[in-house]
Write a protein that holds these residues in place. Sequence first.
Motif, mmCIF file in Angstrom:
data_model
loop_
_atom_site.group_PDB
_atom_site.id
_atom_site.type_symbol
_atom_site.label_atom_id
_atom_site.label_comp_id
_atom_site.label_asym_id
_atom_site.label_seq_id
_atom_site.Cartn_x
_atom_site.Cartn_y
_atom_site.Cartn_z
ATOM 1 N N ARG A 1 52.491 41.920 39.797
ATOM 2 C CA ARG A 1 52.148 41.549 41.171
ATOM 3 C C ARG A 1 51.174 42.229 41.756
ATOM 4 O O ARG A 1 50.053 41.624 42.615
ATOM 5 N N LEU A 2 50.869 43.570 41.417
ATOM 6 C CA LEU A 2 49.659 44.268 42.038
ATOM 7 C C LEU A 2 48.369 43.623 41.650
ATOM 8 O O LEU A 2 47.512 43.481 42.441
ATOM 9 N N LEU A 3 48.310 43.412 40.372
ATOM 10 C CA LEU A 3 46.920 42.621 39.750
ATOM 11 C C LEU A 3 46.826 41.158 40.571
ATOM 12 O O LEU A 3 45.523 40.861 41.027
ATOM 13 N N LYS B 1 47.951 39.954 43.575
ATOM 14 C CA LYS B 1 47.616 40.145 44.786
ATOM 15 C C LYS B 1 46.455 40.705 45.080
ATOM 16 O O LYS B 1 45.839 40.648 46.107
ATOM 17 N N ASN B 2 45.685 41.094 43.983
ATOM 18 C CA ASN B 2 44.358 41.882 44.091
ATOM 19 C C ASN B 2 43.219 40.700 43.651
ATOM 20 O O ASN B 2 42.105 41.115 43.107
ATOM 21 N N HIS B 3 43.826 39.513 43.317
ATOM 22 C CA HIS B 3 43.033 38.330 42.867
ATOM 23 C C HIS B 3 42.321 38.943 41.649
ATOM 24 O O HIS B 3 41.236 38.363 41.231
ATOM 25 N N HIS B 4 43.260 39.192 40.509
ATOM 26 C CA HIS B 4 42.938 39.472 39.292
ATOM 27 C C HIS B 4 42.414 38.393 38.505
ATOM 28 O O HIS B 4 41.219 38.133 38.010
ATOM 29 N N ASN B 5 43.161 37.195 38.369
ATOM 30 C CA ASN B 5 42.943 35.886 37.947
ATOM 31 C C ASN B 5 42.398 36.017 36.424
ATOM 32 O O ASN B 5 41.497 35.466 36.187
ATOM 33 N N LYS B 6 43.174 36.776 35.788
ATOM 34 C CA LYS B 6 42.862 37.110 34.367
ATOM 35 C C LYS B 6 44.154 37.188 33.481
ATOM 36 O O LYS B 6 44.992 37.879 34.047
ATOM 37 N N VAL B 7 44.200 36.451 32.608
ATOM 38 C CA VAL B 7 45.274 36.611 31.507
ATOM 39 C C VAL B 7 45.064 37.805 30.478
ATOM 40 O O VAL B 7 43.913 37.642 29.546
ATOM 41 N N SER B 8 45.836 38.745 30.441
ATOM 42 C CA SER B 8 45.590 39.907 29.848
ATOM 43 C C SER B 8 46.865 40.206 28.755
ATOM 44 O O SER B 8 47.915 40.175 29.411
ATOM 45 N N ILE B 9 46.716 40.338 27.616
ATOM 46 C CA ILE B 9 47.569 40.350 26.540
ATOM 47 C C ILE B 9 47.862 41.691 25.935
ATOM 48 O O ILE B 9 48.941 42.163 25.944
ATOM 49 N N GLN B 10 46.744 42.553 25.799
ATOM 50 C CA GLN B 10 46.498 43.724 25.314
ATOM 51 C C GLN B 10 46.863 44.913 26.436
ATOM 52 O O GLN B 10 46.597 44.616 27.452
ATOM 53 N N THR B 11 47.863 45.715 26.037
ATOM 54 C CA THR B 11 48.111 47.014 26.773
ATOM 55 C C THR B 11 46.887 47.615 27.495
ATOM 56 O O THR B 11 46.877 47.962 28.774
ATOM 57 N N ARG C 1 45.934 48.082 31.255
ATOM 58 C CA ARG C 1 45.968 49.504 31.973
ATOM 59 C C ARG C 1 44.541 49.727 32.676
ATOM 60 O O ARG C 1 44.449 50.308 33.610
ATOM 61 N N GLU C 2 43.456 48.991 32.080
ATOM 62 C CA GLU C 2 42.081 49.192 32.575
ATOM 63 C C GLU C 2 41.910 48.622 33.935
ATOM 64 O O GLU C 2 41.553 49.091 34.714
ATOM 65 N N SER C 3 42.686 47.289 33.812
ATOM 66 C CA SER C 3 42.514 46.468 35.115
ATOM 67 C C SER C 3 43.296 47.287 36.364
ATOM 68 O O SER C 3 42.995 47.179 37.306
ATOM 69 N N LEU C 4 44.636 47.757 35.905
ATOM 70 C CA LEU C 4 45.144 48.761 36.961
ATOM 71 C C LEU C 4 44.673 49.915 37.357
ATOM 72 O O LEU C 4 44.939 49.954 38.738
ATOM 73 N N SER C 5 43.682 50.268 36.861
ATOM 74 C CA SER C 5 43.259 51.921 36.793
ATOM 75 C C SER C 5 42.039 51.499 38.210
ATOM 76 O O SER C 5 41.880 52.610 39.024
ATOM 77 N N THR C 6 41.628 50.560 38.336
ATOM 78 C CA THR C 6 40.621 50.175 39.268
ATOM 79 C C THR C 6 41.336 49.708 40.734
ATOM 80 O O THR C 6 40.446 49.540 41.782
#
Length: 466
Positions: A147-149, A151-161, A165-170
């Motif tokens: 949800r956090l990603l 609503k921040n318009h991440h718009n990317k499918v990430s499978i690897q942990t 984690r790298e996307s959340l850190s920003t």
Amino acid sequence: MLWAYFHCYQLTLDTYVSQQSASPCPVPTVVYNEKNNAVVQLNPPAKDTGLDVGFGLAQTAALCPHVNILTYRAEAERDTLISLAHRLYPLASDIVLEDTNSLAIRLDNLVQYYGSYEVLWSTLTHEISLSGIHYNYATAWGIEAARLLAKNHHNKVSIQTADIRESLSTCALSQTELDSKAITSLAKVGITQVGQLLSMPVHELGRRFTNDTIRYLTALRGETFPTRQVFRPSDTFEKTTALSFEVENTQHLQPYLNIQLETLSHYLRARNLTTSAIEFRISFREVSPLRLAVNAALPTTALKDWLELAVLKTERLALPAPAISLTLTCCEFEPTAGDNGDLFSNRFTTLAQKQLIGRLKAKLGDTSTQQPLMGNSHAFEKMCTYDVQHATETYQFDAAPTFLFSQPKPLTQGSKICFGPLRLQTLWWEEEAQPRDYFIAQTLQGRRLLVFKDHHKRWWMQGIYS
């Protein structure tokens, strides 16, 4: 676990656009929330005039006097979201409705049925795109992180942990669901991003925050997974559409009838059902709702047939007052008849096997179809045959695969043993007679194979189970 989160940020506007004959809508249109006195959704023509989310009604009217204003209704968006969930349910079982405009879908337990995440994702997004709904999306190990990603318009499918984690850190802490008091406390010690928070030890978090905050943070880190209520479709069909304007003529109801009947047709076909009775309810502001029952001579799912009946039912109807909403209800269902005449467009699964084989033979010839049968031998090489004539008495064996290879193939893909061993001794009078230890193995994709190990301890594939 892996969850996908879809934030449908303009459900009211998408519903309005789908009801218009022209697409996209050329008129500047905004969705106005009366409770907050703010614009919450707007289309590209409205953005071109200088409008933006958060503008008040007076400011909006001053910048664009001819703007089309739609009223935001949380209940209407919730109904649209439920309709989308009904549409996705035949494709994905674990669906969680979030608020009035978002839903989460669990992916990791579905990939074995679709073969890969790429195919699964393409199937889900294609179905959403057919509904005309715009969305932001993301994937993560839990709903809170996804949800956090999203609503921040991440718009990317990430499978690897590591990628998640790298996307959340920003992400900034102000974008999370932490209360202002917790964000202020963290800012005082120099923590302003989620990455810094994820690296903090759990005992340090317990000293600083309340239990509710700790539960959210541990879910965000993927250490706990809060219990969610999974969506389950209702036993009856009901769809309510708020009309874009007060309709005084029944001819103006036809576009809305078409949209609702198209949704009903999709609902029935996905569940392999038909119906012969539906009901429309037309609501007014100050007059009691008007109910119209529409009945068909035979159970059907065809949009064209129902639309013709609905138009005939309403074309001579005089409305007692301007209509504000339209509701379609269907409570009586019947299973699809096995003698359906359309083989492919309706894609019903109850078509009789003999009827299908008979049509193929009539079209392609008597030798065009083959039926796998059990042969009169205990050896797997001769246990399965393909007969184009009539079935004969055969040797029955529960472990026999559906399809056998003409020649054994080396086992090169990763798999695990599910059953075995089963030792079979080939006939002594045949060439290269030798014992074989047979097993049933399952690959990482869930496919089951008949494998054996020869006397040189090499592994071979003999057949496939369907």
